[in-house]
Scaffold this motif. Structure first.
Motif, short mmCIF file in Angstrom:
data_model
loop_
_atom_site.label_atom_id
_atom_site.label_comp_id
_atom_site.label_asym_id
_atom_site.label_seq_id
_atom_site.Cartn_x
_atom_site.Cartn_y
_atom_site.Cartn_z
N GLU A 1 7.07 8.20 33.83
CA GLU A 1 7.49 8.05 32.45
C GLU A 1 6.47 7.29 31.62
O GLU A 1 6.46 7.40 30.40
CB GLU A 1 8.85 7.33 32.40
CG GLU A 1 8.82 5.86 32.87
CD GLU A 1 8.89 5.76 34.39
OE1 GLU A 1 8.93 4.64 34.92
OE2 GLU A 1 8.91 6.84 35.07
N GLN A 2 5.62 6.50 32.26
CA GLN A 2 4.60 5.76 31.53
C GLN A 2 3.20 6.19 31.93
O GLN A 2 2.23 5.51 31.65
CB GLN A 2 4.75 4.25 31.77
CG GLN A 2 6.07 3.70 31.26
CD GLN A 2 6.21 2.22 31.54
OE1 GLN A 2 5.35 1.62 32.17
NE2 GLN A 2 7.29 1.62 31.05
N GLY A 3 3.11 7.33 32.66
CA GLY A 3 1.83 7.73 33.22
C GLY A 3 0.78 8.02 32.19
O GLY A 3 -0.37 7.61 32.29
N GLU A 4 1.18 8.75 31.12
CA GLU A 4 0.19 9.14 30.11
C GLU A 4 -0.42 7.92 29.44
O GLU A 4 -1.62 7.83 29.27
CB GLU A 4 0.86 10.04 29.08
CG GLU A 4 -0.10 10.59 28.03
CD GLU A 4 0.59 11.53 27.08
OE1 GLU A 4 -0.05 11.95 26.11
OE2 GLU A 4 1.78 11.85 27.32
N GLY A 5 0.41 6.96 29.09
CA GLY A 5 -0.11 5.77 28.42
C GLY A 5 -1.01 4.96 29.32
O GLY A 5 -2.02 4.43 28.89
N ARG A 6 -0.64 4.89 30.62
CA ARG A 6 -1.45 4.08 31.52
C ARG A 6 -2.79 4.74 31.82
O ARG A 6 -3.80 4.08 31.97
CB ARG A 6 -0.68 3.83 32.83
CG ARG A 6 0.53 2.93 32.62
CD ARG A 6 1.16 2.53 33.92
NE ARG A 6 2.28 1.64 33.69
CZ ARG A 6 2.98 1.07 34.68
NH1 ARG A 6 2.67 1.32 35.93
NH2 ARG A 6 3.98 0.26 34.40
N ALA B 1 -9.37 3.66 39.30
CA ALA B 1 -8.58 4.35 40.32
C ALA B 1 -7.24 3.67 40.54
O ALA B 1 -6.20 4.33 40.70
CB ALA B 1 -9.36 4.41 41.63
N ALA B 2 -7.23 2.34 40.54
CA ALA B 2 -5.97 1.61 40.70
C ALA B 2 -5.04 1.85 39.52
O ALA B 2 -3.82 2.02 39.69
CB ALA B 2 -6.25 0.11 40.86
N ALA B 3 -5.59 1.88 38.31
CA ALA B 3 -4.77 2.13 37.13
C ALA B 3 -4.19 3.53 37.16
O ALA B 3 -3.02 3.75 36.80
CB ALA B 3 -5.60 1.93 35.87
N GLU B 4 -4.98 4.53 37.60
CA GLU B 4 -4.47 5.89 37.69
C GLU B 4 -3.39 6.01 38.76
O GLU B 4 -2.41 6.75 38.59
CB GLU B 4 -5.61 6.85 37.99
CG GLU B 4 -6.59 7.00 36.83
CD GLU B 4 -7.77 7.89 37.19
OE1 GLU B 4 -7.89 8.25 38.38
OE2 GLU B 4 -8.56 8.21 36.28
N ALA B 5 -3.54 5.26 39.87
CA ALA B 5 -2.52 5.29 40.92
C ALA B 5 -1.21 4.70 40.42
O ALA B 5 -0.12 5.23 40.70
CB ALA B 5 -3.01 4.52 42.14
N ARG B 6 -1.31 3.60 39.67
CA ARG B 6 -0.10 3.01 39.10
C ARG B 6 0.55 3.97 38.10
O ARG B 6 1.77 4.06 38.00
CB ARG B 6 -0.43 1.69 38.41
CG ARG B 6 -0.79 0.56 39.38
CD ARG B 6 -0.76 -0.80 38.68
NE ARG B 6 -1.70 -0.83 37.56
CZ ARG B 6 -2.96 -1.23 37.65
NH1 ARG B 6 -3.44 -1.61 38.83
NH2 ARG B 6 -3.74 -1.24 36.59
N ALA B 7 -0.28 4.68 37.34
CA ALA B 7 0.26 5.62 36.37
C ALA B 7 1.00 6.77 37.05
O ALA B 7 2.04 7.23 36.58
CB ALA B 7 -0.86 6.15 35.49
N LEU B 8 0.47 7.26 38.17
CA LEU B 8 1.13 8.35 38.88
C LEU B 8 2.44 7.90 39.51
O LEU B 8 3.38 8.69 39.65
CB LEU B 8 0.18 8.89 39.97
CG LEU B 8 -1.06 9.63 39.47
CD1 LEU B 8 -1.97 10.00 40.63
CD2 LEU B 8 -0.67 10.88 38.68
N SER B 9 2.53 6.63 39.91
CA SER B 9 3.77 6.12 40.51
C SER B 9 4.85 5.90 39.47
O SER B 9 6.02 5.74 39.82
CB SER B 9 3.49 4.80 41.23
OG SER B 9 3.06 3.82 40.31
N ALA B 10 4.52 5.87 38.20
CA ALA B 10 5.49 5.71 37.12
C ALA B 10 5.29 6.83 36.13
O ALA B 10 4.59 6.69 35.14
CB ALA B 10 5.32 4.35 36.45
#
Length: 534
Positions: A276-281, A265-274
């Motif tokens: 441009e790098q969301g898909e990779g994260r 969940a934390a990794a997905e939240a970080r991905a949504l906040s960025a």
């Protein structure tokens, strides 16, 4: 002229097309014939394989499925009774004998079915090899097959241990003859060898399991010799410890899954906040989650052995749902009866007390063998049914016998109450396993899919391993009283633990060395380590 020229030029083309079309038809017919021949050959091979007990690459099982039940029961007697006479060496050797007999020789099971039934025996409480034999009998001929398989595998060593127990009643409980002086130290060495071998499989690299082992051994040593705690209460403390051990490892699994979900969940939240790098994260988070889940499943499988099966083994069990329900209700009913008797503090008769004590041991232990020693000491030695010397002599004798080690119950019952005590003790010990096999075998396909079963049993096994260590230490302090006994103990441990000899060889050599060092022969190393207080 032009038209006739065209017709003349078209004629060879039409003729060529007719020839090519005829050739194509012939080729198609030849291919069809070849395919038909191949199909006929495959059918013939399959029919031949069925006649030989093989279909493709998979061995067939249930040879003679249409045979009457009484013939199948006779087959169980014919093949399992001899196995009960020559299956020396403990559960591992028993399973090797069964694989050679049921899979390779008789084709009653194929390899997948063998693994399926072994998974059931590994998961249920009680001696694994005996429950596997009962499961084969049930799978072959229903409830009657379960009883016949149990009797045939157990009877040979039961008779020997019954006679040994009756003979032990004529010796001084506090003094072992010189020719038997090496048996107890040799048997004590086998406990430590079993602890070392089981520790590698059960603990592995888990700090929690190692802590459970150390904690359970420490508590057992403190409780076992505490006079303020009655033996009747100790009988319930040990099963409670097993329950706690299972709960700890199950809690560890739940915590790992919760932490993995939180990390995802934390990794997905970080991905949504960025963005441009969301898909990779997100991909990285999914990979992390998958890896964590795979690691957890691998640990669970390694702790109890792989029980993942995909065959339809359990769809062909000749046991009705009513029989399974009755077997389950018998177990629950008797446990409730024991609980009511304990709460009411009512006294049981001698034979009923033997039956209930061994029933609790049989439904509590996992794996059989040395795992049962702590509970047997608490229910038989502590109340005074027999002395510790007599107990260790019986444990040494059972190591040299074929069949299940759990027939030590016959030896204990014979010393305490003669032949009736031996019979009731063995029935009480093995009955929980038999009833559980009958109750769960038809339903095992659903039970084995519960994800929390194996992690819980991993903690139970770790707690049981600690009990083995505690009993080994307590018995060493009581049985190894002088340097001669220590020499016997070390020699036996080296022979079995390091050189790989069987328990039978280790006990025989230990008994011989003990007799040679005894006062009857050389009288070496007989001075006690601790002199009695004056």
């Amino acid at each position: 002229m032009a038209a006739s020229a065209e017709e003349t030029s078209m004629a060879p083309l039409e003729l060529g097309q007719d020839v090519e079309g005829g050739q194509l038809q012939q080729q198609q017919q030849q291919q069809q014939q070849q395919q038909q021949q191949q199909q006929q050959q495959q059918q013939q091979q399959q029919q031949q394989g069925k006649a030989d007990g093989i279909e493709g690459k998979e061995e067939l099982s249930h040879a003679g499925e249409t045979r009457p039940v009484h013939y199948k029961l006779w087959e169980l007697v014919r093949y399992i009774l001899p196995a009960g006479c020559y299956a020396f060496g403990g559960p591992t050797v028993h399973l090797a004998v069964f694989h050679n007999l049921f899979v390779t020789k008789l084709h009653w099971l194929n390899d997948q079915e063998f693994v399926d039934l072994l998974a059931l025996g590994m998961t249920l409480p009680g001696p694994t090899s005996s429950e596997f034999c009962v499961a084969v009998g049930t799978y072959r001929a229903g409830v009657l097959g379960a009883l016949v398989a149990f009797l045939c595998f157990t009877l040979p060593s039961f008779i020997i241990m019954l006679l040994a127990g009756l003979g032990a009643t004529h010796m001084d409980p506090n003094h072992i003859p010189d020719w038997m002086s090496g048996l107890a130290p040799a048997a004590t060495a086998l406990i430590f060898v079993a602890f070392a071998n089981l520790g590698k499989k059960i603990v592995g690299g888990s700090p929690l399991k190692a802590s459970i082992v150390l904690g359970s051994s420490s508590i057992t040593l403190l409780v076992q010799n505490e006079s303020r705690i009655p033996a009747r209460a100790i009988m319930w403390i040990l099963p409670l410890m097993l329950l706690v051990g299972g709960s700890l490892t199950l809690g560890e699994k739940v915590f790992k899954e919760y932490r993995a979900r939180k990390q995802q969940a934390a990794a997905e939240a970080r991905a949504l906040s960025a963005p441009e790098q969301g898909e990779g994260r997100i991909t990285e988070a999914s990979t992390t989650q998958t890896g964590t889940a795979a690691t957890t499943n691998t640990e669970d499988a390694s702790s109890m052995g792989s029980t993942a099966v995909t065959s339809d083994t359990y769809d062909r069990v000749p046991v009705s749902k009513w029989s399974s329900m009755v077997a389950f209700l018998l177990i629950v009913g008797f446990l409730l009866y024991l609980l009511a008797m304990h709460v009411a503090k009512q006294t049981m008769g001698a034979l009923m007390h033997i039956f209930s004590s061994f029933f609790i041991v049989g439904i509590t232990i996992y794996g059989g063998g040395q795992v049962m020693l702590p509970l047997l000491v608490s229910v038989a030695v502590d109340p005074g049914w027999l002395s510790m010397d007599q107990f260790m002599v019986g444990f040494a004798v059972i190591q040299m016998m074929p069949g299940p080690l759990s027939n030590l119950a016959a030896y204990i019952g014979a010393i305490y109450m003669g032949v009736p005590g031996a019979v009731v003790g063995v029935i009480g010990f093995f009955l929980p396993g038999i009833l559980l096999v009958i109750a769960l075998l038809p339903l095992w396909d659903k039970v084995r899919k519960v994800s929390n079963v194996r992690p819980f049993l991993a903690g139970v096994n770790a707690m049981g391993l600690g009990l083995i260590l505690a009993v080994g230490i307590a018995l060493y302090l009581k049985m190894v009283r002088n340097p001669a006994a220590a020499v016997v103990n070390i020699i036996t441990a080296c022979l079995v633990g390091y050189l790989g000899y069987s328990s039978l060889v280790g006990v025989l050599v230990g008994a011989l060395v003990g007799f040679l060092l005894s006062p009857t022969c050389l009288s070496w190393g007989q001075e006690p380590y601790l002199l009695p207080k004056s």
